[in-house]
Design an enzyme around this catalytic site. Structure first.
Site, PDB file in Angstrom:
ATOM      1  CE  LYS A 121      -3.812  -2.596   2.083  1.00 34.55           C
ATOM      2  NZ  LYS A 121      -4.379  -2.995   3.177  1.00 34.55           N
ATOM      3  CE  LYS A 205      -5.106   1.076   3.966  1.00 32.81           C
ATOM      4  NZ  LYS A 205      -4.826   0.349   4.990  1.00 32.81           N
ATOM      5  CG  ASN A 271      -0.738   4.778   8.827  1.00 34.34           C
ATOM      6  OD1 ASN A 271       0.334   5.410   8.277  1.00 34.34           O
ATOM      7  ND2 ASN A 271      -1.020   3.823   8.090  1.00 34.34           N
TER       8      ASN A 271
HETATM    9  N1  LIG Z   1       0.293  -5.086   8.177  1.00 34.09           N
HETATM   10  C1  LIG Z   1      -0.717  -5.371   7.812  1.00 34.09           C
HETATM   11  O1  LIG Z   1      -1.946  -5.387   8.407  1.00 34.09           O
HETATM   12  C2  LIG Z   1      -0.861  -5.281   6.040  1.00 34.09           C
HETATM   13  C3  LIG Z   1      -1.966  -5.942   5.591  1.00 34.09           C
HETATM   14  C4  LIG Z   1      -1.975  -6.061   4.218  1.00 34.09           C
HETATM   15  C5  LIG Z   1      -0.900  -5.405   3.416  1.00 34.09           C
HETATM   16  N2  LIG Z   1      -0.050  -4.668   4.133  1.00 34.09           N
HETATM   17  C6  LIG Z   1       0.735  -4.095   3.389  1.00 34.09           C
HETATM   18  O2  LIG Z   1       2.044  -4.780   3.258  1.00 34.09           O
HETATM   19  C7  LIG Z   1       3.233  -3.807   2.989  1.00 34.09           C
HETATM   20  C8  LIG Z   1       4.218  -4.472   4.041  1.00 34.09           C
HETATM   21  O3  LIG Z   1       3.725  -4.131   5.304  1.00 34.09           O
HETATM   22  P1  LIG Z   1       3.939  -4.972   6.759  1.00 34.09           P
HETATM   23  O4  LIG Z   1       2.963  -4.464   7.716  1.00 34.09           O
HETATM   24  O5  LIG Z   1       4.021  -6.315   6.476  1.00 34.09           O
HETATM   25  O6  LIG Z   1       5.577  -4.671   6.945  1.00 34.09           O
HETATM   26  P2  LIG Z   1       6.024  -3.192   7.666  1.00 34.09           P
HETATM   27  O7  LIG Z   1       5.682  -2.008   6.947  1.00 34.09           O
HETATM   28  O8  LIG Z   1       5.585  -3.323   9.032  1.00 34.09           O
HETATM   29  O9  LIG Z   1       7.652  -3.341   7.551  1.00 34.09           O
HETATM   30  C9  LIG Z   1       8.603  -4.303   8.270  1.00 34.09           C
HETATM   31  C10 LIG Z   1       9.253  -5.333   7.027  1.00 34.09           C
HETATM   32  O10 LIG Z   1      10.189  -4.229   6.657  1.00 34.09           O
HETATM   33  C11 LIG Z   1      11.092  -5.066   6.324  1.00 34.09           C
HETATM   34  N3  LIG Z   1      12.449  -4.238   6.020  1.00 34.09           N
HETATM   35  C12 LIG Z   1      13.291  -3.343   6.783  1.00 34.09           C
HETATM   36  N4  LIG Z   1      14.098  -3.032   6.424  1.00 34.09           N
HETATM   37  C13 LIG Z   1      14.108  -3.403   5.150  1.00 34.09           C
HETATM   38  C14 LIG Z   1      14.885  -3.078   4.080  1.00 34.09           C
HETATM   39  N5  LIG Z   1      15.944  -2.198   3.934  1.00 34.09           N
HETATM   40  N6  LIG Z   1      14.532  -3.663   2.750  1.00 34.09           N
HETATM   41  C15 LIG Z   1      13.698  -4.534   2.685  1.00 34.09           C
HETATM   42  N7  LIG Z   1      12.845  -4.838   4.002  1.00 34.09           N
HETATM   43  C16 LIG Z   1      13.118  -4.346   5.021  1.00 34.09           C
HETATM   44  C17 LIG Z   1      11.351  -5.828   7.649  1.00 34.09           C
HETATM   45  O11 LIG Z   1      12.134  -7.216   7.460  1.00 34.09           O
HETATM   46  C18 LIG Z   1      10.066  -6.180   7.648  1.00 34.09           C
HETATM   47  O12 LIG Z   1       9.521  -7.257   7.019  1.00 34.09           O
HETATM   48  C19 LIG Z   1       2.991  -2.477   3.199  1.00 34.09           C
HETATM   49  O13 LIG Z   1       2.715  -1.880   2.072  1.00 34.09           O
HETATM   50  C20 LIG Z   1       1.341  -2.627   3.928  1.00 34.09           C
HETATM   51  O14 LIG Z   1       0.451  -1.620   3.751  1.00 34.09           O
HETATM   52  C21 LIG Z   1       0.040  -4.802   5.444  1.00 34.09           C
END
Ligand SMILES: NC(=O)c1ccc[n+]([C@@H]2O[C@H](COP(=O)([O-])OP(=O)(O)OC[C@H]3O[C@@H](n4cnc5c(N)ncnc54)[C@H](O)[C@@H]3O)[C@@H](O)[C@H]2O)c1
Length: 350
Positions: A121, A205, A271
């Protein structure tokens, strides 16, 4: 149809781990997919041990999704090129700021005929137009990319609490493959063809959620938050109509990616939480992100900055008072108590 495909998963984050849990379980009980799932891990040391090794031994992502066992056929791979080699299905779940350089790294290793789906996102400001994250992946890897967005807070998905989600796929057959890979009785998927609208909903959002957090921090009530959600949705629709390349129908905003994700994010997401703390403390967004999120990244502020740049370039900042005000509070020192004025003066129609 035979669908034996090896699956590569991007990034073992909270979102990545909860979706890997679903994929691992689904491919095990289907004979249409390769039963092994590679899950790329951005390597970190946890109490002197590599996170990838902990995951492969204990089958748990102890940093980002503690308390949830991953299926044993999900293998953590710290080398991203190794994780994608030979994979025909790629699931992208990484913070959006890393996607461009990751694509550069994996490009030489992408299998012929591979297809992808992005759960990421966020947006990027392109040269002279909006660039979606899926556009970056398509352009760099030359593969077809669908998107999945919805009211899917990762911890609740991992707890197998019922939720809905939306796949946007201009290629219907790809949408069907990913639905088969990802759907469970408690993770119910609708496939629509308006991929860009679905993706924009997921990015925009997060800006509105910051407004909801400001409301909570300022002590406004549920009625005010409902106004933020409604006006935010109006701006989301108006923005999508101006900037999406294809058709934008109101129906898509009634899917989980639209109104449902907006509601859950404005009540439960990170957020909102950080924006509330921003009002109640004198700390910057960056400080709060580091303190409150245990390595997770915020998407709302960066997305608001990208959107603001686009609005300014097109000279239409005044048509998006809520988005603009949120950006100005986050980055330009505008007093947060002035947030209410963008609600009071919001145009009835955009
Ligand atoms: N968490 C949720 O509820 C959710 C649900 C659906 C979609 N998403 C989307 O998925 C995406 C990832 O979100 P998230 O919550 O899983 O992760 P996050 O935003 O919490 O970030 C943490 C992740 O980033 C990685 N990271 C840190 N430094 C890094 C680097 N230099 N290079 C690559 N990776 C690195 C970490 O290993 C960890 O896996 C976002 O766009 C989010 O909106 C999240």
């Amino acid at each position: 149809m035979t669908l034996k495909r090896k699956n590569g998963i991007e990034n073992v984050s909270k979102g990545g781990s909860s979706i890997a849990k679903i994929v691992g379980s689904n491919v095990r009980s289907s004979n249409r997919f390769d039963p092994m799932v590679n899950m790329w891990v951005y390597e970190e040391m946890i109490d002197g041990k590599k996170l990838s090794e902990i995951i492969n031994t204990d089958h748990e992502n102890v940093k980002y999704l503690p308390g949830h066992k991953l299926p044993k056929n999900v293998v953590a791979v710290p080398d991203v090129t190794e994780a994608v080699t030979g994979a025909k299905l790629l699931v992208f779940v990484t913070p959006h700021q890393f996607i461009s350089s990751l694509c550069d790294q994996i490009k030489p290793h992408i299998a012929d005929g591979a297809i992808g789906i992005s759960l990421i996102k966020g947006i990027n400001e392109g040269q002279d137009q909006l660039q979606l994250i899926s556009d970056i992946i398509r352009k760099k890897l030359k593969i077809e990319v669908s998107v999945l967005m919805g009211a899917n807070i990762a911890s609740e998905v991992a707890d197998e609490k019922f939720c809905e989600t939306t796949i946007g796929s201009t290629n219907e057959a790809n949408g069907v493959i990913f639905k088969e890979l990802l759907q469970t009785p408690n993770f119910r998927i609708t496939v629509v063809q308006e991929s860009d609208t679905v993706e924009l909903c997921g990015a925009l959002k997060n800006i509105v959620a910051l407004g909801a957090g400001f409301c909570d921090g300022l002590g406004f009530g549920d009625n005010t938050k409902a106004a933020v959600i409604r006006l935010g949705l109006m701006e989301m629709v108006a923005f999508a109509k101006l900037f999406c390349k294809g058709q934008v129908s109101s129906d898509t905003f009634l899917e989980s990616c639209g109104v449902a994700d907006l509601i859950t994010t404005c009540y439960g997401g990170r957020n909102r939480k950080v924006a509330e703390a921003f009002v109640k403390t004198s700390k910057s967004i960056a400080e709060l992100e580091a303190e409150m999120l245990n390595g997770q990244k915020l998407q709302g502020p960066q997305t608001s900055a990208e959107i603001y740049k686009i609005l300014r370039k097109k000279k239409i900042v005044n048509k998006f008072p809520l988005f603009a005000s949120i950006y100005e509070i986050c980055f330009e020192g505008k007093e947060v108590k002035k947030f209410i004025t963008c609600l009071q003066n919001h145009p009835e129609h955009l």
